[in-house]
Design a protein around this motif. Structure first.
Motif, short mmCIF file in Angstrom:
data_model
loop_
_atom_site.label_atom_id
_atom_site.label_comp_id
_atom_site.label_asym_id
_atom_site.label_seq_id
_atom_site.Cartn_x
_atom_site.Cartn_y
_atom_site.Cartn_z
N UNK A 257 35.64 44.46 28.71
CA UNK A 257 35.32 44.42 30.14
C UNK A 257 34.29 43.32 30.41
N UNK A 270 39.81 32.69 38.15
CA UNK A 270 39.73 33.87 39.00
C UNK A 270 38.70 33.73 40.12
N UNK B 176 41.11 45.28 36.33
CA UNK B 176 39.71 44.85 36.36
C UNK B 176 39.04 45.06 35.02
N UNK B 177 39.38 46.15 34.34
CA UNK B 177 38.77 46.38 33.02
C UNK B 177 39.12 45.24 32.06
N UNK B 178 40.22 44.56 32.32
CA UNK B 178 40.63 43.44 31.48
C UNK B 178 40.49 42.09 32.19
N UNK B 179 40.14 42.12 33.48
CA UNK B 179 39.97 40.89 34.26
C UNK B 179 41.15 39.94 34.10
N UNK B 180 42.36 40.44 34.38
CA UNK B 180 43.54 39.58 34.34
C UNK B 180 43.62 38.75 35.61
N UNK B 181 43.37 37.45 35.56
CA UNK B 181 43.43 36.66 36.80
C UNK B 181 44.79 36.76 37.49
N UNK B 184 45.15 40.21 39.18
CA UNK B 184 44.17 40.46 40.24
C UNK B 184 44.45 39.59 41.47
N UNK B 185 44.84 38.35 41.23
CA UNK B 185 45.08 37.46 42.37
C UNK B 185 46.34 37.83 43.13
#
Lengths: 311, 311
Positions: A257, A270, B176-181, B184-185
């Motif tokens: 995270x 991002x 979000x826990x992995x912040x995949x752009x 998320x986008x």
């Protein structure tokens, strides 16, 4: 479980690294990793003067221990907050911090908020009515102000704090649940210097809390076991518990995270590339410290209010 | 607890809206709100043809009910997945969906994956070895493909799915826990149309799951109570439980998490302005559906593999 390096009995198994280490190798590994993080995130160079904010807890005392072992010029700053909480919290943490410094012949600056400003943190919080009954907001404000002040007045290049991965992940978690752009874009292991404010760094940001506990114990560091009595039931602790559940189900969740967040910020894929540093600052008309709005800084404004209200 | 509008006994208290409503006013409020979300997020206009993906569950049947009540031209699409799971899952959900459509004289398209392609979803998953023993990845792939295909072939402008706030918040939480752009986008209530792919919309994205349950019950909609038997123990459900804990401690957490995310995307203050739509797509050489890479689309590639492996 055996040490990955020597096959002896392991002190700690770190599932997220797929690695167990014995006591001896673990207390070598922690500073090695810290040195790697200091370089990776451009925290500071070997000639810079570092001021370590020490609270008497395991993280900050371990950080100081690590930086000294790595050969950095690291002095300590202890802020006396005047918190008792039925456990003599501030007194005991100061005693342990001073003992740590004396035994290692390290330089420690002590600033007592009550001596300096006439009121302890709990009293300041009570009079100023900030923070909904908890002195945490006032405490954070005062600590930031005093750390900046001492670093500037005594000519330190860098302010280092002992925030570990659990701390950082919990702050990130809270900021993410609310998607605060200003906080998310600023969070990271380094906050650049600006306008007389020293650079701020968090060299332990990639260590789990339990790793820091193991390090402090393995190094025989005497620290205050108790959390600040005001921390109980806080938002922060609630977020930590949430993350602990996720971590238990999937080891490495917290580290992923935090690191993927830093990676997403670095890559530019991002987040907008907003200046993470502190530009467009003004000098406080009272204390001279850089602040975001013209006039008094938040700390001096709070002090003014307290003086008026207590008259 | 009393209805905010008429003072009668409330059916549901919505703490996040600080509002309780009786049955009568609740079943008026839900379509009013849905109409508001459809406009707010530019989902579709009154003259567009909407295809509602219906599973027989409370969310998709309620969505269909709401859109029809609001006067939209909304037909249904049921995909027969061939899932039994000891509870006759697909058979029962198809029966309830067909009953719903018949009783209301609505147009329902039924596509049976096994009849269409020779294999049910669990068999496709087993032969293709995708998804680590769970058919969920294959199921998602097949559903997306078939929804797009039917919408295109039958000339629908918009594909509407019944994802509620709990679904959307759980997906966002995982991303979000992995912040995949890339995820998320792209996440949001609307995915724009592109290259023969219909626009995709989620008109229920701001309703809590319990609100949709209450709506379905209050409207007397007969739906399948069971979750898909393969969903048990999934990541998604784990994230939902995590969010439920946060929600219980602070009502409104899920709604804030999702809405502030959408707001951060809209404002441009946090995220890069990447095209959220589907550009640079190629036509699959087999089925003609738009896909990200040249050659076969993922669905046709999976089918090819299955045909080879089962020979």
């Amino acid at each position: 479980m055996k040490c990955k390096k020597c096959g002896e009995k392991a002190l700690l198994n770190m599932r997220h690294h797929n690695m167990a280490l014995c006591k001896e190798h673990f207390i070598e590994w922690v500073p090695e990793q810290t040195a790697r993080f200091i370089k990776k995130y451009w925290m500071f160079g070997p000639d810079e003067k570092v001021l370590v904010a020490v609270s008497g807890g395991k993280d900050s005392l371990s950080l100081w221990d690590i930086l000294v072992r790595l050969g950095y010029q690291a002095d300590g700053l202890y802020l006396g907050l005047g918190i008792d909480g039925g456990i003599n919290y501030s007194h005991e943490s100061q005693r342990l911090t001073e003992k740590f410094a004396q035994e290692r012949n390290l330089r420690l600056h002590v600033v007592d908020i009550e001596k300096e400003y006439g009121y302890s943190i709990p009293v300041l919080a009570e009079i100023s009515h900030r923070g909904h009954g908890r002195p945490c907001a006032v405490c954070g404000l005062a600590k930031r102000h005093e750390m900046n002040r001492i670093a500037r007045d005594l000519g330190y290049d860098v302010l280092a704090t002992g925030h570990n991965l659990d701390d950082e992940a919990a702050v990130l978690f809270g900021n993410t649940l609310q998607w605060y752009p200003e906080y998310l874009l600023r969070q990271g292991p380094v906050l650049d210097a600006a306008d007389g404010l020293a650079r701020k760094v968090k060299p332990l940001c990639r260590f789990y809390e339990r790793e820091m506990t193991a390090y402090a114990l393995a190094r025989g560091i005497e620290y205050i076991y108790e959390e600040c009595p005001f921390a109980e039931g806080s938002q922060q602790i609630f977020y930590k518990e949430s993350l602990n559940q996720l971590e238990n189900a999937r080891p490495g969740t917290k580290l992923t995270f935090y690191l993927k967040f830093l990676e997403a910020k670095r890559s530019g894929e991002l987040f907008v590339a907003k200046d993470a540093d502190r530009k467009g600052l003004h000098a406080c008309t009272q204390c001279g410290q850089a602040t975001s709005a013209p006039g008094l800084c938040s700390f001096c404004r709070m002090l003014e209010k307290v003086k008026l209200d207590s008259q």
